[in-house]
Design a protein around this motif. Sequence first.
Motif, PDB file in Angstrom:
ATOM      1  N   TRP A   1       0.804  -1.224   0.000  1.00 66.54           N
ATOM      2  CA  TRP A   1       0.000   0.000   0.000  1.00 66.54           C
ATOM      3  C   TRP A   1       0.834   1.270   0.000  1.00 66.54           C
ATOM      4  CZ3 TRP A   1      -4.224  -2.049  -1.352  1.00 66.54           C
ATOM      5  CH2 TRP A   1      -4.620  -3.280  -0.834  1.00 66.54           C
ATOM      6  N   TRP A   2       2.093   1.189   0.381  1.00 64.51           N
ATOM      7  CA  TRP A   2       2.966   2.372   0.495  1.00 64.51           C
ATOM      8  C   TRP A   2       4.165   2.221  -0.406  1.00 64.51           C
ATOM      9  CZ3 TRP A   2       3.358   6.877   3.524  1.00 64.51           C
ATOM     10  CH2 TRP A   2       2.255   7.113   4.353  1.00 64.51           C
ATOM     11  N   GLU A   3       4.498   3.294  -1.128  1.00 63.21           N
ATOM     12  CA  GLU A   3       5.732   3.280  -1.896  1.00 63.21           C
ATOM     13  C   GLU A   3       6.902   3.453  -0.937  1.00 63.21           C
ATOM     14  OE1 GLU A   3       6.780   7.397  -3.784  1.00 63.21           O
ATOM     15  OE2 GLU A   3       4.656   6.987  -4.131  1.00 63.21           O
ATOM     16  N   GLN A   4       8.070   3.007  -1.356  1.00 61.67           N
ATOM     17  CA  GLN A   4       9.260   3.138  -0.513  1.00 61.67           C
ATOM     18  C   GLN A   4       9.571   4.609  -0.280  1.00 61.67           C
ATOM     19  OE1 GLN A   4      10.712   0.407   0.948  1.00 61.67           O
ATOM     20  NE2 GLN A   4       8.908  -0.536   0.051  1.00 61.67           N
ATOM     21  N   VAL A   5       9.889   4.941   0.938  1.00 61.24           N
ATOM     22  CA  VAL A   5      10.203   6.312   1.335  1.00 61.24           C
ATOM     23  C   VAL A   5      11.636   6.323   1.865  1.00 61.24           C
ATOM     24  CG1 VAL A   5       9.600   8.185   2.910  1.00 61.24           C
ATOM     25  CG2 VAL A   5       7.802   6.737   1.958  1.00 61.24           C
ATOM     26  N   GLU A   6      12.447   7.202   1.354  1.00 63.57           N
ATOM     27  CA  GLU A   6      13.821   7.304   1.853  1.00 63.57           C
ATOM     28  C   GLU A   6      13.980   8.463   2.837  1.00 63.57           C
ATOM     29  OE1 GLU A   6      16.197   5.040   1.592  1.00 63.57           O
ATOM     30  OE2 GLU A   6      14.716   3.874   0.503  1.00 63.57           O
TER      31      GLU A   6
ATOM     32  N   PRO B   1      -7.588   5.671   1.348  1.00 70.74           N
ATOM     33  CA  PRO B   1      -7.010   4.340   1.159  1.00 70.74           C
ATOM     34  C   PRO B   1      -7.363   3.759  -0.205  1.00 70.74           C
ATOM     35  CG  PRO B   1      -9.010   4.188   2.452  1.00 70.74           C
ATOM     36  CD  PRO B   1      -8.721   5.659   2.272  1.00 70.74           C
ATOM     37  N   ALA B   2      -6.581   2.781  -0.627  1.00 73.76           N
ATOM     38  CA  ALA B   2      -6.932   2.023  -1.824  1.00 73.76           C
ATOM     39  C   ALA B   2      -8.250   1.295  -1.561  1.00 73.76           C
ATOM     40  CB  ALA B   2      -5.833   1.027  -2.166  1.00 73.76           C
ATOM     41  N   VAL B   3      -9.081   1.198  -2.574  1.00 73.41           N
ATOM     42  CA  VAL B   3     -10.378   0.525  -2.438  1.00 73.41           C
ATOM     43  C   VAL B   3     -10.202  -0.903  -1.916  1.00 73.41           C
ATOM     44  CG1 VAL B   3     -12.297  -0.429  -3.794  1.00 73.41           C
ATOM     45  CG2 VAL B   3     -11.609   1.945  -4.114  1.00 73.41           C
ATOM     46  N   ALA B   4      -9.123  -1.557  -2.316  1.00 72.33           N
ATOM     47  CA  ALA B   4      -8.894  -2.948  -1.937  1.00 72.33           C
ATOM     48  C   ALA B   4      -8.328  -3.111  -0.528  1.00 72.33           C
ATOM     49  CB  ALA B   4      -7.948  -3.606  -2.947  1.00 72.33           C
TER      50      ALA B   4
ATOM     51  N   ASP C   1      -7.833   1.997  -7.888  1.00 74.44           N
ATOM     52  CA  ASP C   1      -8.817   2.946  -7.396  1.00 74.44           C
ATOM     53  C   ASP C   1      -8.561   3.289  -5.931  1.00 74.44           C
ATOM     54  OD1 ASP C   1      -9.992   2.669  -9.880  1.00 74.44           O
ATOM     55  OD2 ASP C   1     -11.662   1.431  -9.165  1.00 74.44           O
ATOM     56  N   GLY C   2      -8.908   4.516  -5.570  1.00 74.64           N
ATOM     57  CA  GLY C   2      -8.805   4.955  -4.184  1.00 74.64           C
ATOM     58  C   GLY C   2     -10.190   5.299  -3.658  1.00 74.64           C
ATOM     59  N   LEU C   3     -10.375   5.113  -2.380  1.00 79.06           N
ATOM     60  CA  LEU C   3     -11.641   5.466  -1.737  1.00 79.06           C
ATOM     61  C   LEU C   3     -11.437   6.773  -0.978  1.00 79.06           C
ATOM     62  CD1 LEU C   3     -14.565   4.771  -0.991  1.00 79.06           C
ATOM     63  CD2 LEU C   3     -13.647   3.618   1.039  1.00 79.06           C
ATOM     64  N   LEU C   4     -12.129   7.811  -1.393  1.00 76.81           N
ATOM     65  CA  LEU C   4     -12.085   9.068  -0.650  1.00 76.81           C
ATOM     66  C   LEU C   4     -13.042   8.943   0.528  1.00 76.81           C
ATOM     67  CD1 LEU C   4     -11.117  11.969  -0.300  1.00 76.81           C
ATOM     68  CD2 LEU C   4     -12.991  12.688  -1.795  1.00 76.81           C
ATOM     69  N   MET C   5     -12.518   9.199   1.720  1.00 74.09           N
ATOM     70  CA  MET C   5     -13.317   9.175   2.940  1.00 74.09           C
ATOM     71  C   MET C   5     -13.120  10.511   3.635  1.00 74.09           C
ATOM     72  SD  MET C   5     -12.339   5.355   4.323  1.00 74.09           S
ATOM     73  CE  MET C   5     -13.808   5.149   5.344  1.00 74.09           C
ATOM     74  N   ASP C   6     -14.158  10.974   4.311  1.00 69.75           N
ATOM     75  CA  ASP C   6     -13.973  12.185   5.100  1.00 69.75           C
ATOM     76  C   ASP C   6     -14.659  12.055   6.443  1.00 69.75           C
ATOM     77  OD1 ASP C   6     -16.678  12.807   4.639  1.00 69.75           O
ATOM     78  OD2 ASP C   6     -16.271  14.658   3.590  1.00 69.75           O
ATOM     79  N   LEU C   7     -14.273  12.965   7.321  1.00 68.36           N
ATOM     80  CA  LEU C   7     -14.736  12.987   8.696  1.00 68.36           C
ATOM     81  C   LEU C   7     -14.990  14.444   9.053  1.00 68.36           C
ATOM     82  CD1 LEU C   7     -14.864  11.650  11.638  1.00 68.36           C
ATOM     83  CD2 LEU C   7     -12.482  12.343  11.807  1.00 68.36           C
TER      84      LEU C   7
ATOM     85  N   GLY D   1      -9.179  -3.222   2.638  1.00 61.67           N
ATOM     86  CA  GLY D   1     -10.311  -3.354   3.548  1.00 61.67           C
ATOM     87  C   GLY D   1      -9.966  -3.120   5.007  1.00 61.67           C
ATOM     88  N   ALA D   2      -8.799  -3.577   5.438  1.00 67.78           N
ATOM     89  CA  ALA D   2      -8.411  -3.394   6.839  1.00 67.78           C
ATOM     90  C   ALA D   2      -8.274  -1.915   7.177  1.00 67.78           C
ATOM     91  CB  ALA D   2      -7.112  -4.135   7.127  1.00 67.78           C
ATOM     92  N   ALA D   3      -7.653  -1.146   6.284  1.00 65.56           N
ATOM     93  CA  ALA D   3      -7.500   0.293   6.525  1.00 65.56           C
ATOM     94  C   ALA D   3      -8.870   0.971   6.555  1.00 65.56           C
ATOM     95  CB  ALA D   3      -6.616   0.922   5.455  1.00 65.56           C
ATOM     96  N   ILE D   4      -9.725   0.608   5.631  1.00 64.77           N
ATOM     97  CA  ILE D   4     -11.059   1.215   5.565  1.00 64.77           C
ATOM     98  C   ILE D   4     -11.834   0.958   6.857  1.00 64.77           C
ATOM     99  CG2 ILE D   4     -13.294   1.134   4.376  1.00 64.77           C
ATOM    100  CD1 ILE D   4     -11.574   0.579   1.770  1.00 64.77           C
ATOM    101  N   ARG D   5     -11.777  -0.270   7.362  1.00 68.16           N
ATOM    102  CA  ARG D   5     -12.469  -0.595   8.623  1.00 68.16           C
ATOM    103  C   ARG D   5     -11.887   0.226   9.783  1.00 68.16           C
ATOM    104  NH1 ARG D   5     -12.148  -5.432   6.118  1.00 68.16           N
ATOM    105  NH2 ARG D   5     -10.341  -6.149   7.311  1.00 68.16           N
ATOM    106  N   CYS D   6     -10.582   0.386   9.802  1.00 68.58           N
ATOM    107  CA  CYS D   6      -9.925   1.193  10.841  1.00 68.58           C
ATOM    108  C   CYS D   6     -10.464   2.617  10.815  1.00 68.58           C
ATOM    109  CB  CYS D   6      -8.410   1.181  10.603  1.00 68.58           C
ATOM    110  SG  CYS D   6      -7.466   2.375  11.565  1.00 68.58           S
ATOM    111  N   TYR D   7     -10.516   3.216   9.628  1.00 70.10           N
ATOM    112  CA  TYR D   7     -10.943   4.612   9.505  1.00 70.10           C
ATOM    113  C   TYR D   7     -12.428   4.765   9.836  1.00 70.10           C
ATOM    114  CZ  TYR D   7      -6.536   4.510   6.950  1.00 70.10           C
ATOM    115  OH  TYR D   7      -5.233   4.297   6.582  1.00 70.10           O
ATOM    116  N   GLU D   8     -13.224   3.772   9.487  1.00 72.82           N
ATOM    117  CA  GLU D   8     -14.649   3.831   9.825  1.00 72.82           C
ATOM    118  C   GLU D   8     -14.853   3.836  11.340  1.00 72.82           C
ATOM    119  OE1 GLU D   8     -16.708   1.752   5.917  1.00 72.82           O
ATOM    120  OE2 GLU D   8     -16.051   0.450   7.572  1.00 72.82           O
ATOM    121  N   LYS D   9     -13.996   3.128  12.076  1.00 75.83           N
ATOM    122  CA  LYS D   9     -14.102   3.109  13.537  1.00 75.83           C
ATOM    123  C   LYS D   9     -13.882   4.494  14.139  1.00 75.83           C
ATOM    124  CE  LYS D   9     -12.578  -1.647  13.955  1.00 75.83           C
ATOM    125  NZ  LYS D   9     -11.439  -2.515  14.301  1.00 75.83           N
TER     126      LYS D   9
END
Length: 159
Positions: free
Chosen positions: A33-38, A110-113, A146-152, A115-123
Amino acid sequence: MEIKGGRVVLRPVTDDDAGVLREIIREPEVAAWWEQVEDFGEMLAIVLGEGQVVGAIQYDEELDEDYRHASIDVFLSARHHGRGLGTDAVRSLAGWLVRERGHHRITIDPAVANGAAIRCYEKVGFKPVGVMREYERDPLTGEWRDGLLMDLLARELTR
């Protein structure tokens, strides 16, 4: 700056954190889910949980008064997935962004796929807004996904 959550502490990244963050971001469950960050200097905070570095979290702000909001990104070591630490980290940073920075709205994408991240954010109270088609490149395959835009909204933040 230090932000204390119920189970985590968010603190600034130091040079000493780079090695452990590189290890975490190379874990297959994170690298999917994350690109390498230096350069971790852009990261806002280390996520400390259970007495150790478990990941990192960052935010960005749109400061134009007509569009003012913040966005969040987070990753945790796979060893700490499913323990509520990510939820606490996101909730803690979102609360700080509302209370200390005056934001009324926060986004996460998060990426649409993922699911674990999406559930975390929904909590935390994030709600799906819509799918952004071919939003980002998969860091492993280079294919568009695809990405899922979520807001709070501030009033929706769960405690």
